[in-house]
Scaffold this motif. Structure first.
Motif, PDB file in Angstrom:
ATOM      1  N   UNK A  57     -21.111  79.725  89.910  1.00 21.09           N
ATOM      2  CA  UNK A  57     -20.334  80.964  89.857  1.00 21.09           C
ATOM      3  C   UNK A  57     -19.938  81.216  88.409  1.00 21.09           C
ATOM      4  N   UNK A  58     -19.309  82.364  88.172  1.00 21.03           N
ATOM      5  CA  UNK A  58     -18.928  82.755  86.829  1.00 21.03           C
ATOM      6  C   UNK A  58     -19.894  83.776  86.259  1.00 21.03           C
ATOM      7  N   UNK A  59     -19.634  84.196  85.033  1.00 20.92           N
ATOM      8  CA  UNK A  59     -20.428  85.237  84.389  1.00 20.92           C
ATOM      9  C   UNK A  59     -20.834  84.804  82.982  1.00 20.92           C
ATOM     10  N   UNK A  60     -22.026  85.230  82.570  1.00 22.73           N
ATOM     11  CA  UNK A  60     -22.518  85.017  81.209  1.00 22.73           C
ATOM     12  C   UNK A  60     -22.979  86.384  80.699  1.00 22.73           C
ATOM     13  N   UNK A  61     -22.203  86.950  79.779  1.00 23.29           N
ATOM     14  CA  UNK A  61     -22.538  88.248  79.199  1.00 23.29           C
ATOM     15  C   UNK A  61     -23.162  88.009  77.820  1.00 23.29           C
ATOM     16  N   UNK A  62     -24.391  88.480  77.661  1.00 22.82           N
ATOM     17  CA  UNK A  62     -25.095  88.371  76.385  1.00 22.82           C
ATOM     18  C   UNK A  62     -25.440  89.774  75.905  1.00 22.82           C
ATOM     19  N   UNK A  63     -24.935  90.113  74.721  1.00 24.65           N
ATOM     20  CA  UNK A  63     -25.109  91.459  74.168  1.00 24.65           C
ATOM     21  C   UNK A  63     -24.729  92.526  75.192  1.00 24.65           C
ATOM     22  N   UNK A  64     -23.661  92.236  75.942  1.00 24.12           N
ATOM     23  CA  UNK A  64     -23.126  93.197  76.891  1.00 24.12           C
ATOM     24  C   UNK A  64     -23.753  93.185  78.269  1.00 24.12           C
ATOM     25  N   UNK A  65     -24.791  92.384  78.477  1.00 21.70           N
ATOM     26  CA  UNK A  65     -25.445  92.331  79.791  1.00 21.70           C
ATOM     27  C   UNK A  65     -25.048  91.058  80.523  1.00 21.70           C
ATOM     28  N   UNK A  66     -24.718  91.203  81.778  1.00 21.04           N
ATOM     29  CA  UNK A  66     -24.363  90.057  82.607  1.00 21.04           C
ATOM     30  C   UNK A  66     -25.652  89.430  83.141  1.00 21.04           C
TER      31      UNK A  66
END
Length: 229
Positions: A57-66
């Motif tokens: 679970x959780x989120x990874x946002x890279x350059x604004x994209x999840x």
């Protein structure tokens, strides 16, 4: 907007929680270190950031994209922009391939290889990391550990990334060559504006190299630690 924004990340291996509600952000051109002992969850965090292991679970946002909800087909065009550099300089390169082929491989996979200028691009990348382009004719076992790690960095740079995830990139190297590789990484960051997620267990290296540092213990961020800034 942060280059990387990780929120409440959880990674499990069966019943074992390796990463437990970890959150942090990384700005473009910044080096953020995750520091801590072996088994604390640093490398599992790195794998989840790269989506080489999907988090529980959780989120990874890279350059604004999840990233965590994206199918592999949508992740594929983003992968060149976030590249790993691993601890073992020999294990990260195929022993059967010459160095020039290892550096060229990402260009070929991404459909960016051109037979006319591709070899010159490989030579440029090797030169950029401080290797004589003639070393491209050699196999990994014919290079020193430091030279092989430089080749691995050249391979990562072939994709024109914005983020490098450096998983203990100097811990397997002799002390005499560690400084040279760290100085190379610092120069590349200055020249290219790269963001670094720097996984390390050596606090002295972290203090020298990182802008900010987070201490991990038992899968959690325990406290911020001073970096080089």
């Amino acid at each position: 907007m942060p280059l990387l924004d990780v929120r409440d990340l959880v990674v499990r291996y069966g019943a074992v929680t390796a990463v437990d509600q970890v959150s942090f952000s990384l700005e473009p051109g910044e080096t953020l270190a995750l520091n801590g002992p072996s088994g604390c969850g640093k490398s599992s965090t790195a794998l989840a950031v790269l989506q080489l292991r999907r988090p529980e679970s959780g989120e990874v946002h890279f350059e604004g994209r999840e990233l965590t909800t994206l199918p592999e087909s949508d992740l594929r065009p983003l992968r060149p922009r976030m590249q790993p550099v691993f601890q073992d300089p020999y294990g990260s390169l195929s022993p059967r391939h010459r160095i020039r082929d290892a550096v060229a491989e990402p260009l070929k996979i991404q459909g960016r290889w051109n037979a006319d200028d591709g070899p010159a691009r490989v030579a440029e990348l090797l030169d950029r990391v401080g290797l004589d382009p003639a070393y491209g004719d050699r196999h990994p076992h014919e290079l020193s550990g430091g030279q092989c790690q430089r080749a691995g960095i050249a391979r990562a740079l072939a994709s024109d990334p914005r983020l490098l995830v450096l998983d203990e990139p100097v811990s397997a190297l002799d002390p005499s060559v560690r400084a040279g590789v760290l100085n190379l990484l610092a120069d590349l960051q200055d020249d290219l504006g790269l963001g670094y997620l720097f996984i390390c267990h050596d606090r002295a290296v972290v203090r020298h190299f990182a802008d900010r540092a987070l201490e991990m213990r038992a899968g959690r961020i325990s406290s911020p630690q001073p970096g080089s800034s």
